[in-house]
Enzyme design. Structure first.
Site, short mmCIF file in Angstrom:
data_model
loop_
_atom_site.label_atom_id
_atom_site.label_comp_id
_atom_site.label_asym_id
_atom_site.label_seq_id
_atom_site.Cartn_x
_atom_site.Cartn_y
_atom_site.Cartn_z
N TYR A 177 0.84 -1.20 0.00
CA TYR A 177 0.00 0.00 0.00
C TYR A 177 0.87 1.25 0.00
O TYR A 177 2.02 1.22 0.46
CB TYR A 177 -0.93 0.00 1.21
CG TYR A 177 -2.08 -1.00 1.12
CD1 TYR A 177 -3.34 -0.61 0.72
CD2 TYR A 177 -1.86 -2.33 1.43
CE1 TYR A 177 -4.39 -1.52 0.64
CE2 TYR A 177 -2.91 -3.26 1.35
CZ TYR A 177 -4.17 -2.84 0.96
OH TYR A 177 -5.20 -3.75 0.87
N GLU A 178 0.32 2.33 -0.50
CA GLU A 178 1.06 3.57 -0.73
C GLU A 178 1.74 4.12 0.52
O GLU A 178 2.80 4.73 0.44
CB GLU A 178 0.10 4.62 -1.31
CG GLU A 178 0.72 5.92 -1.71
CD GLU A 178 -0.30 6.85 -2.35
OE1 GLU A 178 -0.05 8.07 -2.34
OE2 GLU A 178 -1.34 6.37 -2.84
N SER A 179 1.13 3.89 1.69
CA SER A 179 1.66 4.47 2.92
C SER A 179 2.90 3.75 3.45
O SER A 179 3.52 4.21 4.41
CB SER A 179 0.58 4.47 4.00
OG SER A 179 0.02 3.17 4.13
#
Length: 259
Positions: free
Chosen positions: A49-51
């Site tokens: 995921y992007e985070s």
């Protein structure tokens, strides 16, 4: 077991994710499909995921990329910059799994505005990491419900490039990877035609007619020479999906079906 068109869409999308692949996941429908794949056909898929979570294994669907469930269940968490520079731009992402508000015949995506950019009818959530995912992942899957409002002849705004203007447009833009290789909807599955890279229907979901697909598409949609019928969801797939949605609804205080 009886199933809904939304369940058929999610199951069909989950089946496209190969076991062992590294997948950069968008929030919403892509996350639901990717996690269903992890719980069924692709237990060794690596969800990023992007985070910063790598190898996330959430028991409930995240509300956002900042949801603590992702970090708590991940194999490791790294800075966002590393996710993009080392993993994505470094060619280490096999599949980018994206949603969209609008998509066109070449798999270009709009998640920015509906209407004129300066005076939009609707201002959408925006780009996030989608442009980079669409541009750099080895391949891209797109999932969204199908209607003439979402499958449009011309995007109001190009947020993320798919196959550009078609043909060798993506190559001329200098973008690596194969670009979008599948669009999965609640009616059908579309894949890019060789050469033109225009998306054509390659499979209809059970009970769906060609006329329904034509009516729900804003361009003159074409069908492949051989159009198959998507296999119905199995009891195992439906049970896993419904259990995931039920856990999510309970965790987030939602009514059943909102997950």
């Amino acid at each position: 077991m009886a199933y809904s068109t939304n369940e058929m869409m999610t199951v069909a999308a989950a089946r496209r994710l190969k076991n062992g692949s590294v997948c950069f996941v968008g929030i919403g429908l892509p996350s639901k499909a990717a996690n269903l794949a992890r719980l069924t056909s692709s237990p060794d898929v690596v969800l990023i995921y992007e985070s910063g979570p790598i190898g996330a294994k959430p028991s409930v669907l995240p509300l956002s990329i900042g949801d603590g469930e992702l970090a708590e269940t991940a194999d490791t968490v790294v800075p966002t910059g590393e996710i993009f520079r080392y993993w994505l731009q470094g060619g280490r992402i096999d599949v980018g799994f994206l949603g969209a508000a609008q998509v066109d015949r070449f798999g270009n995506i709009n998640t920015t505005v509906v209407g004129d950019y300066h005076q939009p009818k609707v201002r959408l959530p925006g780009a996030g990491g989608a442009p980079e995912i669409a541009g750099s992942a080895k391949s891209v899957l797109i999932i969204l419900k199908q209607s003439a409002r979402s499958f449009v002849d011309k995007l109001d705004f190009i947020t993320s490039v798919g196959h550009g203007e078609g043909g060798d447009s993506r190559k001329r833009l200098g973008l690596p990877g194969a670009g979008p290789v599948g669009i999965i909807t609640d009616l059908c599955i579309m894949e890019p035609e060789e050469g033109s890279h225009e998306f054509v229907v390659t499979a209809l979901h059970p009970g769906v007619t060609r006329e329904q697909v034509v009516a729900a598409t804003g361009w003159a949609i074409r069908f492949a020479d051989h159009v198959s019928t998507t296999a119905e969801p199995t009891d195992v797939e439906l049970t896993a999906l419904r259990d995931l949605e039920a856990r999510t609804a309970a965790a987030h205080g939602q009514a059943p079906g909102e997950a």
